[in-house]
Write a protein that holds these residues in place. Structure first.
Motif, PDB file in Angstrom:
ATOM      1  N   ALA A  70       0.830  -1.207   0.000  1.00  0.00           N
ATOM      2  CA  ALA A  70       0.000   0.000   0.000  1.00  0.00           C
ATOM      3  C   ALA A  70       0.867   1.260   0.000  1.00  0.00           C
ATOM      4  N   LYS A  71       1.936   1.257   0.773  1.00  0.00           N
ATOM      5  CA  LYS A  71       2.845   2.405   0.818  1.00  0.00           C
ATOM      6  C   LYS A  71       3.546   2.607  -0.532  1.00  0.00           C
ATOM      7  N   GLN A  72       3.934   1.521  -1.179  1.00  0.00           N
ATOM      8  CA  GLN A  72       4.578   1.626  -2.496  1.00  0.00           C
ATOM      9  C   GLN A  72       3.613   2.223  -3.514  1.00  0.00           C
ATOM     10  N   ILE A  73       2.372   1.774  -3.484  1.00  0.00           N
ATOM     11  CA  ILE A  73       1.365   2.318  -4.403  1.00  0.00           C
ATOM     12  C   ILE A  73       1.151   3.800  -4.115  1.00  0.00           C
ATOM     13  N   ALA A  74       1.055   4.163  -2.834  1.00  0.00           N
ATOM     14  CA  ALA A  74       0.867   5.572  -2.456  1.00  0.00           C
ATOM     15  C   ALA A  74       2.024   6.433  -2.965  1.00  0.00           C
ATOM     16  N   GLU A  75       3.260   5.940  -2.859  1.00  0.00           N
ATOM     17  CA  GLU A  75       4.421   6.688  -3.361  1.00  0.00           C
ATOM     18  C   GLU A  75       4.309   6.933  -4.861  1.00  0.00           C
ATOM     19  N   LEU A  76       3.869   5.924  -5.597  1.00  0.00           N
ATOM     20  CA  LEU A  76       3.717   6.087  -7.042  1.00  0.00           C
ATOM     21  C   LEU A  76       2.588   7.062  -7.378  1.00  0.00           C
ATOM     22  N   LEU A  77       1.480   6.977  -6.666  1.00  0.00           N
ATOM     23  CA  LEU A  77       0.391   7.917  -6.910  1.00  0.00           C
ATOM     24  C   LEU A  77       0.831   9.339  -6.564  1.00  0.00           C
ATOM     25  N   ASP A  78       1.620   9.496  -5.504  1.00  0.00           N
ATOM     26  CA  ASP A  78       2.187  10.818  -5.184  1.00  0.00           C
ATOM     27  C   ASP A  78       3.070  11.308  -6.326  1.00  0.00           C
ATOM     28  N   PHE A  79       3.910  10.429  -6.852  1.00  0.00           N
ATOM     29  CA  PHE A  79       4.804  10.791  -7.959  1.00  0.00           C
ATOM     30  C   PHE A  79       4.014  11.310  -9.154  1.00  0.00           C
ATOM     31  N   PHE A  80       2.894  10.643  -9.466  1.00  0.00           N
ATOM     32  CA  PHE A  80       2.084  11.040 -10.620  1.00  0.00           C
ATOM     33  C   PHE A  80       1.048  12.105 -10.275  1.00  0.00           C
ATOM     34  N   GLY A  81       0.985  12.531  -9.004  1.00  0.00           N
ATOM     35  CA  GLY A  81       0.056  13.588  -8.615  1.00  0.00           C
ATOM     36  C   GLY A  81      -1.392  13.137  -8.535  1.00  0.00           C
ATOM     37  N   THR A  82      -1.617  11.861  -8.346  1.00  0.00           N
ATOM     38  CA  THR A  82      -2.971  11.321  -8.284  1.00  0.00           C
ATOM     39  C   THR A  82      -3.415  11.219  -6.831  1.00  0.00           C
ATOM     40  N   PRO A  83      -4.509  11.898  -6.467  1.00  0.00           N
ATOM     41  CA  PRO A  83      -4.991  11.794  -5.081  1.00  0.00           C
ATOM     42  C   PRO A  83      -5.492  10.385  -4.793  1.00  0.00           C
ATOM     43  N   TYR A  84      -5.493  10.016  -3.518  1.00  0.00           N
ATOM     44  CA  TYR A  84      -5.910   8.652  -3.154  1.00  0.00           C
ATOM     45  C   TYR A  84      -6.424   8.598  -1.727  1.00  0.00           C
ATOM     46  N   VAL A  85      -7.125   7.507  -1.453  1.00  0.00           N
ATOM     47  CA  VAL A  85      -7.567   7.174  -0.096  1.00  0.00           C
ATOM     48  C   VAL A  85      -7.180   5.725   0.153  1.00  0.00           C
ATOM     49  N   PHE A  86      -7.087   5.364   1.429  1.00  0.00           N
ATOM     50  CA  PHE A  86      -6.829   3.974   1.813  1.00  0.00           C
ATOM     51  C   PHE A  86      -8.141   3.327   2.242  1.00  0.00           C
ATOM     52  N   VAL A  87      -8.285   2.041   1.912  1.00  0.00           N
ATOM     53  CA  VAL A  87      -9.423   1.233   2.351  1.00  0.00           C
ATOM     54  C   VAL A  87      -8.857  -0.039   2.966  1.00  0.00           C
ATOM     55  N   GLY A  88      -9.213  -0.301   4.215  1.00  0.00           N
ATOM     56  CA  GLY A  88      -8.785  -1.539   4.851  1.00  0.00           C
ATOM     57  C   GLY A  88      -9.446  -2.721   4.177  1.00  0.00           C
ATOM     58  N   ASN A  89      -8.680  -3.766   3.922  1.00  0.00           N
ATOM     59  CA  ASN A  89      -9.203  -4.940   3.225  1.00  0.00           C
ATOM     60  C   ASN A  89      -8.887  -6.199   4.039  1.00  0.00           C
ATOM     61  N   LYS A  90      -9.813  -7.131   4.033  1.00  0.00           N
ATOM     62  CA  LYS A  90      -9.665  -8.400   4.767  1.00  0.00           C
ATOM     63  C   LYS A  90      -9.474  -8.137   6.264  1.00  0.00           C
ATOM     64  N   VAL A  91     -10.228  -7.180   6.770  1.00  0.00           N
ATOM     65  CA  VAL A  91     -10.160  -6.780   8.166  1.00  0.00           C
ATOM     66  C   VAL A  91     -11.137  -7.625   8.972  1.00  0.00           C
ATOM     67  N   MET A  92     -10.656  -8.197  10.073  1.00  0.00           N
ATOM     68  CA  MET A  92     -11.487  -9.079  10.884  1.00  0.00           C
ATOM     69  C   MET A  92     -11.999  -8.432  12.175  1.00  0.00           C
ATOM     70  N   ASP A  93     -11.240  -7.454  12.714  1.00  0.00           N
ATOM     71  CA  ASP A  93     -11.646  -6.888  14.001  1.00  0.00           C
ATOM     72  C   ASP A  93     -10.945  -5.543  14.206  1.00  0.00           C
TER      73      ASP A  93
END
Length: 177
Positions: A82-105
């Motif tokens: 997720a951090k690697q993807i965020a770095e790339l989106l920052d590089f390209f200037g694309t805004p983003y949000v995080f969504v927790g996935n496969k979360v149990m509790d």
């Protein structure tokens, strides 16, 4: 209420790609050209589902996104990706949000919050969401949370970001010659 769904696929994986003669990154080229010029009406959304990992974002196709939605699993590898993807989106200037996935509790939610730069806008549970179960308040899946986060963002034009990317690539290629 009427809804329409339009699907565009990038591919297919040809024999040359499957046997390693060509790279599959070229399959994203139509998306890189098409998405920046796509005109949407209010309450229309484009969803690009990529395989897990930073490979897709590294191709630059993300400049055609209004907002990236980075899925992050509550594991060391999930957070790292997720951090690697965020770095790339920052590089390209694309805004983003995080969504927790496969979360149990709540413990999984806490782990994600401790290890990524901003809290997830919502979380998706592992398996139980398909049956409509909500585990607890910290694991509430709500598409409206994602859409609200998108609406609250200062979104730069897809066309502008893509043009900047192509200019950077052109200038970089000129220095290599």
């Amino acid at each position: 209420l009427s809804a329409s769904l339009f699907i565009m696929t990038a591919g297919p994986h040809t024999e040359n790609i499957l046997h390693g003669k060509y790279c599959s990154h070229s399959l994203a080229t139509p998306l890189k050209v098409y998405l920046p010029f796509l005109s949407l009406q209010n309450d229309n959304y484009v969803v690009v589902d990529e395989k897990a990992g930073s490979d897709g974002a590294g191709t630059g196709v993300c400049t055609g996104f209004d907002v990236g939605c980075i899925m992050v699993e509550p594991t060391e590898h999930g957070v790292k990706a997720a951090k690697q993807i965020a770095e790339l989106l920052d590089f390209f200037g694309t805004p983003y949000v995080f969504v927790g996935n496969k979360v149990m509790d709540g413990e999984d939610v806490s782990y994600i919050r401790e290890h990524i730069p901003s809290a997830p806008v919502t979380c998706i549970s592992h398996g139980k969401i398909a049956r409509g179960a909500i585990l607890d308040e910290s694991v509430s899946v709500n598409l409206s949370h994602i859409i609200a986060a998108f609406r609250g963002m200062d979104i730069t034009s897809r066309k502008h970001r893509s043009k900047e990317k192509f200019e950077k690539n052109k200038n970089h290629a000129d220095t290599l010659i």
